[in-house]
Design an enzyme around this catalytic site. Sequence first.
Site, PDB file in Angstrom:
ATOM      1  N   ASP A   1      -3.845 -15.119  25.043  1.00 37.29           N
ATOM      2  CA  ASP A   1      -3.703 -16.387  25.755  1.00 37.29           C
ATOM      3  C   ASP A   1      -3.439 -16.157  27.243  1.00 37.29           C
ATOM      4  O   ASP A   1      -3.158 -15.038  27.674  1.00 37.29           O
ATOM      5  CB  ASP A   1      -2.542 -17.195  25.164  1.00 37.29           C
TER       6      ASP A   1
ATOM      7  N   TYR B   1       1.489  -6.292  18.137  1.00 36.91           N
ATOM      8  CA  TYR B   1       1.933  -6.984  19.337  1.00 36.91           C
ATOM      9  C   TYR B   1       3.397  -6.652  19.594  1.00 36.91           C
ATOM     10  O   TYR B   1       4.173  -6.476  18.642  1.00 36.91           O
ATOM     11  CB  TYR B   1       1.814  -8.499  19.180  1.00 36.91           C
TER      12      TYR B   1
END
Length: 249
Positions: free
Chosen positions: A56, A114
């Site tokens: 994002d 992540y």
Amino acid sequence: MKRNIKLLMEYDGGRYDGWQRLGKKNSGTTIQGKIEEVLSKMTGETIELIGSGRTDAGVHARGQVANFHTDSDMKCWEMKYYLNRYLPQDIGILYVSDVPERFHSRLNAKSKRYIYRVATGDVPSVFDRHYTWYCFDRLDMGLMKEGADLMVGQHDFKGFSSVKKTNKSTVRTVSQIDIDVKEREIDLIFEGNGFLYNMVRIMAGTLVEIGTGDRESETVKEVFRTKNREKAGMTLPPQGLFLDEVFYE
């Protein structure tokens, strides 16, 4: 026969609208668009870059993977040199290699890792502010571990995402969540076979709220049961999130 070229890259996502180019209008403000622009000049072809997944706006990567097809006969080291010379300094190409024709960076990815970096300590770091999120409250690691353990496994993560309506499955498997405590930082490390829109940032926000005592760890079960986003914690800001590694067989 066209060559299939794989790129391993890192980037600072701070000034970009995320990975994915949406048509031509935002190509210059996305990571994909910037790299495609340079690849097209390098090869003299219209290049479409396939990423392992989207990050994002404002999210960083240490180990994003992408591939593209080309007729170019440039050597891989020449491509790497050209890309790093002409790309902005906040995008770096770490490795370039020829891969089999059928390799697809997204479809062949088995899992991803992540890391969400939470800054701690008495004073927020001036120099890390673009790459961490500072937590003013003390965090209880035992409580956070309890919450993290409840998140591991195969679940419907719809309530831990910003996904509105979708016909696609929101079931994912999170294989591991580790909490790495450092001197002025706590790293929340998530590994799984796929992640929904904002999923890691909402899971991280939920764990922080558990750690501060603002919510019970058992509320994780309630989010899974109801699939209700409002039952989960806050969405932490993007600058603390890094795509660390994409795993293939």
